[in-house]
Enzyme design. Structure first.
Site, PDB file in Angstrom:
ATOM      1  N   GLY A 188      30.050 -33.007   5.291  1.00 38.40           N
ATOM      2  CA  GLY A 188      29.811 -34.245   4.548  1.00 38.40           C
ATOM      3  C   GLY A 188      28.326 -34.504   4.398  1.00 38.40           C
ATOM      4  O   GLY A 188      27.859 -35.657   4.392  1.00 38.40           O
ATOM      5  N   GLY A 209      26.679 -36.932   1.662  1.00 35.93           N
ATOM      6  CA  GLY A 209      26.976 -38.362   1.667  1.00 35.93           C
ATOM      7  C   GLY A 209      25.828 -39.222   2.159  1.00 35.93           C
ATOM      8  O   GLY A 209      24.727 -38.729   2.421  1.00 35.93           O
ATOM      9  N   GLN A 210      26.100 -40.518   2.284  1.00 41.15           N
ATOM     10  CA  GLN A 210      25.043 -41.476   2.607  1.00 41.15           C
ATOM     11  C   GLN A 210      24.396 -41.192   3.961  1.00 41.15           C
ATOM     12  O   GLN A 210      23.172 -41.133   4.064  1.00 41.15           O
ATOM     13  CB  GLN A 210      25.610 -42.909   2.610  1.00 41.15           C
ATOM     14  N   ASP A 257      29.428 -29.489   2.315  1.00 38.69           N
ATOM     15  CA  ASP A 257      30.198 -30.564   1.689  1.00 38.69           C
ATOM     16  C   ASP A 257      31.257 -29.922   0.819  1.00 38.69           C
ATOM     17  O   ASP A 257      31.255 -28.703   0.630  1.00 38.69           O
ATOM     18  CB  ASP A 257      29.290 -31.511   0.874  1.00 38.69           C
ATOM     19  N   ILE A 258      32.097 -30.771   0.237  1.00 41.88           N
ATOM     20  CA  ILE A 258      33.167 -30.228  -0.609  1.00 41.88           C
ATOM     21  C   ILE A 258      32.687 -29.989  -2.046  1.00 41.88           C
ATOM     22  O   ILE A 258      33.369 -29.383  -2.855  1.00 41.88           O
ATOM     23  CB  ILE A 258      34.401 -31.160  -0.563  1.00 41.88           C
ATOM     24  N   TYR A 282      41.214 -47.530   6.739  1.00 42.25           N
ATOM     25  CA  TYR A 282      39.987 -46.944   7.297  1.00 42.25           C
ATOM     26  C   TYR A 282      39.839 -47.324   8.775  1.00 42.25           C
ATOM     27  O   TYR A 282      39.596 -46.468   9.635  1.00 42.25           O
ATOM     28  CB  TYR A 282      38.799 -47.459   6.482  1.00 42.25           C
ATOM     29  N   LYS A 309      39.890 -44.959  12.178  1.00 38.33           N
ATOM     30  CA  LYS A 309      38.775 -44.916  13.131  1.00 38.33           C
ATOM     31  C   LYS A 309      39.251 -45.281  14.540  1.00 38.33           C
ATOM     32  O   LYS A 309      38.829 -44.682  15.527  1.00 38.33           O
ATOM     33  CB  LYS A 309      37.640 -45.839  12.676  1.00 38.33           C
TER      34      LYS A 309
HETATM   35  N1  SER Z   1      30.224 -49.388   5.913  1.00 39.53           N
HETATM   36  C1  SER Z   1      31.632 -49.172   6.174  1.00 39.53           C
HETATM   37  C2  SER Z   1      32.468 -49.780   5.126  1.00 39.53           C
HETATM   38  O1  SER Z   1      32.059 -50.777   4.569  1.00 39.53           O
HETATM   39  C3  SER Z   1      32.000 -49.746   7.512  1.00 39.53           C
HETATM   40  O2  SER Z   1      31.956 -48.740   8.468  1.00 39.53           O
HETATM   41  O3  SER Z   1      33.528 -49.324   4.875  1.00 39.53           O
END
Ligand code: SER
Length: 321
Positions: A8, A11-12, A34-35, A142, A146
């Protein structure tokens, strides 16, 4: 020298982590993957591989090819996109974690970094100075991935001795790479609009307070938790991590000290519900005590840096166009 793989890397977080790890370990010891080729700065910065984090052989082949001993798994679907594609978020976030944990269990790699998030908390969690150990009933897909991921990290550590380390990142703000699909993304976009002289319509309401952090602090935390002696890492689920907390109103007021004409309006959408379920501030005393975490950037210092870097970026892109 350790040989590290970032999954990844376009990404950011992955992009900035890649450059930092190259500084520390030398470019020849860092494999970015990355993909897709979405971030050409990263792709052209040294060794780059296409890796599909959901495909075990793809990850293992890359690990074996480059004799990798440490993996930073930064591929994930964030909170807002996850609500649109719940099963895809579950599959990506969980499958990729299992692949990397299993590579460690089976002796292909020695160390794993995996990011968690403030999204592990939910509406029944104490919202201010949220403790390290507390009620966790996340309401987003999400957040569920986690939270479950944290349980599995701890399980693999206790049961198989896997050296996995993790941080619960707050919203992360950077000028180099934009985030995608998160609830805290407004705090990056607001700077881009302000610097271009545009008004900003915020998708959260003016008093929505969330924990946030400047990317440089987040990268330092990541590097430092991975550098710390194993016995100092007493929490093998994930560490609370904090720097600052602010509302859209707070950040707009600080931006106005640099750009007095800046205008913000509020038009909350579905992301408001997500933000309302998350903590306002975080108690990260365990990270500070166990491996000496400290932050450098508050809202004022971050704003000065964001505005000056983005001004340069937009001026350069005008000159080059
Ligand atoms: N920055 C993330 C989000 O907003 C939180 O871990 O999904």
């Amino acid at each position: 020298m350790p040989k590290v793989l970032i999954i990844g890397a376009c990404g950011q977080i992955g992009s900035e982590l890649t450059f930092k790890l190259k500084e520390i370990h030398g470019s020849e010891n860092v494999v970015a993957s990355d993909i897709n080729y979405n971030n050409l700065d990263v792709v052209n910065s040294g060794i780059f591989e296409i890796v599909d984090a959901q495909d075990y052989s793809s990850v293992r082949d890359c690990v074996e090819k480059h004799d990798i001993d440490t993996v930073y798994l930064m591929a994930a679907m964030l909170s807002a996109t996850g609500e649109k594609y719940p099963m895809r978020a579950w599959d990506l976030n969980m499958t990729s974690l299992f692949h990397v944990l299993n590579l460690a269990k089976d002796g292909f790699i020695d160390h794993v970094f995996w990011p968690s998030s403030i999204a592990v908390f939910g509406p029944t969690t104490p919202a201010t100075e949220t403790p390290q150990h507390t009620t966790m009933e996340p309401t987003t897909v999400y957040g569920i991935t986690k939270q479950v991921g944290e349980r599995w990290c701890e399980y693999y550590h206790n049961k198989y001795g896997v050296d996995v380390r993790s941080l619960r990142y707050p919203g992360l703000i950077s000028w180099k790479t934009k985030p995608g699909g998160g609830t805290t993304d407004y705090a990056v976009e607001i700077y881009h609009q302000a610097v271009q002289g545009n008004p900003f319509e915020c998708f959260l309401s003016e008093h929505t307070e969330l924990p946030m952090m400047f990317m440089e602090d987040a990268i330092n935390a990541t590097v430092n938790i991975m550098k710390a002696p194993s016995e100092t890492i007493k929490i093998r689920s994930s560490y609370n991590l904090a720097a600052m907390s602010f509302t859209p109103l707070d950040i707009s007021e600080v931006i106005k000290t640099h750009i007095p004409d800046f205008k913000i309006t509020y038009n909350p959408d579905f992301r408001q519900h997500i933000a309302d379920s998350w903590p306002k501030s975080i108690d990260d005393s365990s990270a500070r005590a166990d491996w000496n975490w400290h932050h450098e950037y508050d809202l004022e210092k971050m704003t000065t840096e964001m505005i000056s870097q983005l001004r340069k970026q937009y001026q350069d892109s005008e000159i080059n166009s």
